[in-house]
Design a protein around this motif. Sequence first.
Motif, PDB file in Angstrom:
ATOM      1  N   PHE A 103      35.717  18.779  13.316  1.00  0.00           N
ATOM      2  CA  PHE A 103      34.542  17.983  13.675  1.00  0.00           C
ATOM      3  C   PHE A 103      34.948  16.548  13.990  1.00  0.00           C
ATOM      4  CE2 PHE A 103      31.184  15.069  12.045  1.00  0.00           C
ATOM      5  CZ  PHE A 103      30.245  15.291  13.040  1.00  0.00           C
ATOM      6  N   ASP A 104      35.868  16.001  13.207  1.00  0.00           N
ATOM      7  CA  ASP A 104      36.371  14.655  13.458  1.00  0.00           C
ATOM      8  C   ASP A 104      37.034  14.564  14.829  1.00  0.00           C
ATOM      9  OD1 ASP A 104      37.441  11.912  12.631  1.00  0.00           O
ATOM     10  OD2 ASP A 104      39.313  13.018  12.923  1.00  0.00           O
ATOM     11  N   ARG A 105      37.827  15.563  15.185  1.00  0.00           N
ATOM     12  CA  ARG A 105      38.494  15.573  16.505  1.00  0.00           C
ATOM     13  C   ARG A 105      37.467  15.736  17.625  1.00  0.00           C
ATOM     14  NH1 ARG A 105      42.004  12.665  16.549  1.00  0.00           N
ATOM     15  NH2 ARG A 105      40.629  11.886  14.918  1.00  0.00           N
ATOM     16  N   TYR A 106      36.430  16.525  17.380  1.00  0.00           N
ATOM     17  CA  TYR A 106      35.377  16.705  18.391  1.00  0.00           C
ATOM     18  C   TYR A 106      34.695  15.374  18.709  1.00  0.00           C
ATOM     19  CZ  TYR A 106      30.618  17.520  20.023  1.00  0.00           C
ATOM     20  OH  TYR A 106      29.431  17.437  20.714  1.00  0.00           O
ATOM     21  N   VAL A 107      34.332  14.630  17.678  1.00  0.00           N
ATOM     22  CA  VAL A 107      33.670  13.339  17.902  1.00  0.00           C
ATOM     23  C   VAL A 107      34.632  12.361  18.580  1.00  0.00           C
ATOM     24  CG1 VAL A 107      32.510  11.393  16.799  1.00  0.00           C
ATOM     25  CG2 VAL A 107      32.156  13.704  15.924  1.00  0.00           C
ATOM     26  N   ALA A 108      35.914  12.386  18.184  1.00  0.00           N
ATOM     27  CA  ALA A 108      36.895  11.470  18.762  1.00  0.00           C
ATOM     28  C   ALA A 108      37.074  11.701  20.258  1.00  0.00           C
ATOM     29  CB  ALA A 108      38.230  11.620  18.043  1.00  0.00           C
ATOM     30  N   VAL A 109      37.007  12.957  20.705  1.00  0.00           N
ATOM     31  CA  VAL A 109      37.236  13.272  22.123  1.00  0.00           C
ATOM     32  C   VAL A 109      35.939  13.240  22.920  1.00  0.00           C
ATOM     33  CG1 VAL A 109      38.033  15.065  23.730  1.00  0.00           C
ATOM     34  CG2 VAL A 109      39.295  14.636  21.612  1.00  0.00           C
ATOM     35  N   CYS A 110      34.877  13.811  22.375  1.00  0.00           N
ATOM     36  CA  CYS A 110      33.636  13.976  23.135  1.00  0.00           C
ATOM     37  C   CYS A 110      32.683  12.790  23.012  1.00  0.00           C
ATOM     38  CB  CYS A 110      32.925  15.259  22.689  1.00  0.00           C
ATOM     39  SG  CYS A 110      33.872  16.754  22.997  1.00  0.00           S
ATOM     40  N   GLN A 111      32.796  12.025  21.934  1.00  0.00           N
ATOM     41  CA  GLN A 111      31.923  10.863  21.754  1.00  0.00           C
ATOM     42  C   GLN A 111      32.744   9.653  21.307  1.00  0.00           C
ATOM     43  OE1 GLN A 111      28.430  11.699  19.355  1.00  0.00           O
ATOM     44  NE2 GLN A 111      28.462  13.845  19.947  1.00  0.00           N
ATOM     45  N   PRO A 112      33.729   9.248  22.091  1.00  0.00           N
ATOM     46  CA  PRO A 112      34.635   8.179  21.645  1.00  0.00           C
ATOM     47  C   PRO A 112      33.937   6.844  21.422  1.00  0.00           C
ATOM     48  CG  PRO A 112      34.958   8.671  23.978  1.00  0.00           C
ATOM     49  CD  PRO A 112      34.065   9.739  23.437  1.00  0.00           C
TER      50      PRO A 112
ATOM     51  N   HIS B 221      30.993   6.348  20.264  1.00  0.00           N
ATOM     52  CA  HIS B 221      30.182   6.391  19.038  1.00  0.00           C
ATOM     53  C   HIS B 221      31.004   6.829  17.815  1.00  0.00           C
ATOM     54  CE1 HIS B 221      26.605   5.878  21.522  1.00  0.00           C
ATOM     55  NE2 HIS B 221      27.054   6.836  22.302  1.00  0.00           N
ATOM     56  N   TYR B 222      32.314   6.932  17.981  1.00  0.00           N
ATOM     57  CA  TYR B 222      33.148   7.490  16.920  1.00  0.00           C
ATOM     58  C   TYR B 222      33.029   6.674  15.624  1.00  0.00           C
ATOM     59  CZ  TYR B 222      37.256   9.144  14.393  1.00  0.00           C
ATOM     60  OH  TYR B 222      38.098   9.644  13.434  1.00  0.00           O
ATOM     61  N   ALA B 223      33.173   5.356  15.729  1.00  0.00           N
ATOM     62  CA  ALA B 223      33.137   4.518  14.531  1.00  0.00           C
ATOM     63  C   ALA B 223      31.774   4.562  13.851  1.00  0.00           C
ATOM     64  CB  ALA B 223      33.492   3.083  14.903  1.00  0.00           C
ATOM     65  N   THR B 224      30.728   4.776  14.651  1.00  0.00           N
ATOM     66  CA  THR B 224      29.379   4.838  14.081  1.00  0.00           C
ATOM     67  C   THR B 224      29.119   6.170  13.393  1.00  0.00           C
ATOM     68  OG1 THR B 224      28.596   3.389  15.854  1.00  0.00           O
ATOM     69  CG2 THR B 224      26.930   4.589  14.605  1.00  0.00           C
ATOM     70  N   VAL B 225      29.586   7.252  14.025  1.00  0.00           N
ATOM     71  CA  VAL B 225      29.336   8.598  13.487  1.00  0.00           C
ATOM     72  C   VAL B 225      30.249   8.887  12.297  1.00  0.00           C
ATOM     73  CG1 VAL B 225      29.347  11.069  14.000  1.00  0.00           C
ATOM     74  CG2 VAL B 225      28.546   9.438  15.725  1.00  0.00           C
ATOM     75  N   ILE B 226      31.557   8.721  12.483  1.00  0.00           N
ATOM     76  CA  ILE B 226      32.528   9.040  11.428  1.00  0.00           C
ATOM     77  C   ILE B 226      32.819   7.760  10.649  1.00  0.00           C
ATOM     78  CG2 ILE B 226      34.726  10.164  10.910  1.00  0.00           C
ATOM     79  CD1 ILE B 226      32.867  11.984  12.343  1.00  0.00           C
ATOM     80  N   HIS B 227      31.877   7.335   9.841  1.00  0.00           N
ATOM     81  CA  HIS B 227      32.063   6.127   9.044  1.00  0.00           C
ATOM     82  C   HIS B 227      32.664   6.487   7.682  1.00  0.00           C
ATOM     83  CE1 HIS B 227      28.370   7.345   6.942  1.00  0.00           C
ATOM     84  NE2 HIS B 227      27.846   7.545   8.143  1.00  0.00           N
ATOM     85  N   PRO B 228      33.208   5.519   6.952  1.00  0.00           N
ATOM     86  CA  PRO B 228      33.904   5.815   5.686  1.00  0.00           C
ATOM     87  C   PRO B 228      33.066   6.584   4.669  1.00  0.00           C
ATOM     88  CG  PRO B 228      34.378   3.578   6.386  1.00  0.00           C
ATOM     89  CD  PRO B 228      33.345   4.097   7.334  1.00  0.00           C
ATOM     90  N   ARG B 229      31.782   6.256   4.579  1.00  0.00           N
ATOM     91  CA  ARG B 229      30.942   6.960   3.607  1.00  0.00           C
ATOM     92  C   ARG B 229      30.836   8.439   3.947  1.00  0.00           C
ATOM     93  NH1 ARG B 229      24.539   5.675   2.323  1.00  0.00           N
ATOM     94  NH2 ARG B 229      24.272   7.271   0.710  1.00  0.00           N
ATOM     95  N   LEU B 230      30.644   8.750   5.237  1.00  0.00           N
ATOM     96  CA  LEU B 230      30.560  10.155   5.654  1.00  0.00           C
ATOM     97  C   LEU B 230      31.875  10.868   5.385  1.00  0.00           C
ATOM     98  CD1 LEU B 230      28.978  12.435   7.028  1.00  0.00           C
ATOM     99  CD2 LEU B 230      29.883  11.626   9.222  1.00  0.00           C
TER     100      LEU B 230
END
Length: 322
Positions: A118-127, A129-138
Motif C-alpha cells: 500500500f505504501d508503494r502504491y501511494v508513492a507511485v500513484c499519488q506522489p 499526496h504521499y506525505a499527507t496520506v502516509i503520515h507518521p501516525r498512520l
Amino acid sequence: MVNHSSPVDFLLLGFSENPGLERILFVLVLISYLVTLVGNTLIILLSTLDPRLHSPMYFFLSNLSFLDLCFTTSCVPQMLFNLWGPNKTISFLGCSVQLFIFLFLGTTECVLLTVMAFDRYVAVCQPLHYATVIHPRLCRQLAAVAWVMGLVQSTVQTPPTLRLPFCPHRQIDDFVCEVPSLIQLACGDTSYSEIQLAVSSVIFLVMPLTLILISYGAIARAVLRINSATVWRKALGTCSSHLTVVTIFYSLVISVYLQPKNPYAQKRGKFFGLFYAVGTPSLNPLIYTLRNKEVKKAFRRLLGKDCGLQGELRESCLMCFH
C-alpha cells in the motif's frame, strides 16, 4: 495451553537419515543466520541513525528486519543443535513456544508486506499526496495492526494444535514445530485443525496476497499510461525490492502451508520450510541493500562519520603528545 497427555518431548527428524547432508546444512544454516543478524541489524541501525531514511518505507523495513531477527532466533539455535549431533529432541514447551512465535511472526509478516505494498502504491500513484496520506501516525497504526493481527492469529491457533492427540512415536518429520507437521503427527481426528488451518490460510495468505496483487496491478496501469522510460525506471526502482521479497516469501509459504498430502510433497516441503525459516530472513536485507541506492549511501555516510570521528580522535591524541 499445555497438553498433559502429550509426550514430554518431540523428535525433529529433519534429514536424520542423511548425516552427511545435515553437516552441509549446518554450515549453510550457520552462515545464513550470521548474514541475517548482521544484515537486519544494519538496516535497523541505518533506518534509526540516518535522518534521510526517516521515511515510511524505512520505518516498515525496520519493522520487517526486527521481525526477521526474532523469527530466525526462535528456531535456528535449536536447528543448529539438531543438525550437528544425533540428539534431535525438543521439549514440549520449546515446541509450543516455537509454534507460537512462528504463527505470530509469520502472520505479522504477511500483513506487513501488504502494508508495504500500500505504501508503494501511494508513492507511485499519488506522489503529490504521499506525505499527507502516509503520515507518521498512520505508519505506527498500520504497523501496530500487523503485529496485533499476528498475535491474535497465533493465540487462536496454537492451543488447538497443541491439544491434538499426538502419536506415541513423537517424531516430527521436519526441522521445526509448525502446524502442518504437528497435524501429520496426530493419530486422531484432525479435521478441526485442518479446517482452522485452511481458514487462516485464506485470511492471512490468500487475502493479503490478493491485496498486494491489486496494488501492483494499479501501479502497473498507472505507469503504463505514462510513455516515459524515466518514470518506468523510477517506478521499478521504487517497487522492485519489495516485489522480489513478496515473490520469494509467498512462494515458500504457499509451498509449506498449502502442499498436497503425499510423501513427495512432504519431502519437498521440508526443503521449502527450511529455506522459509532460514533463507528468506537472510535474503531480505541483501535484496533491500544491494538494490537500494539510498541504503548504500546511508551506509557510506555512516562509515564516513565513523572514519571522521576516528581521524579527529587521532589528531587530538597527536596534539596532546606534542
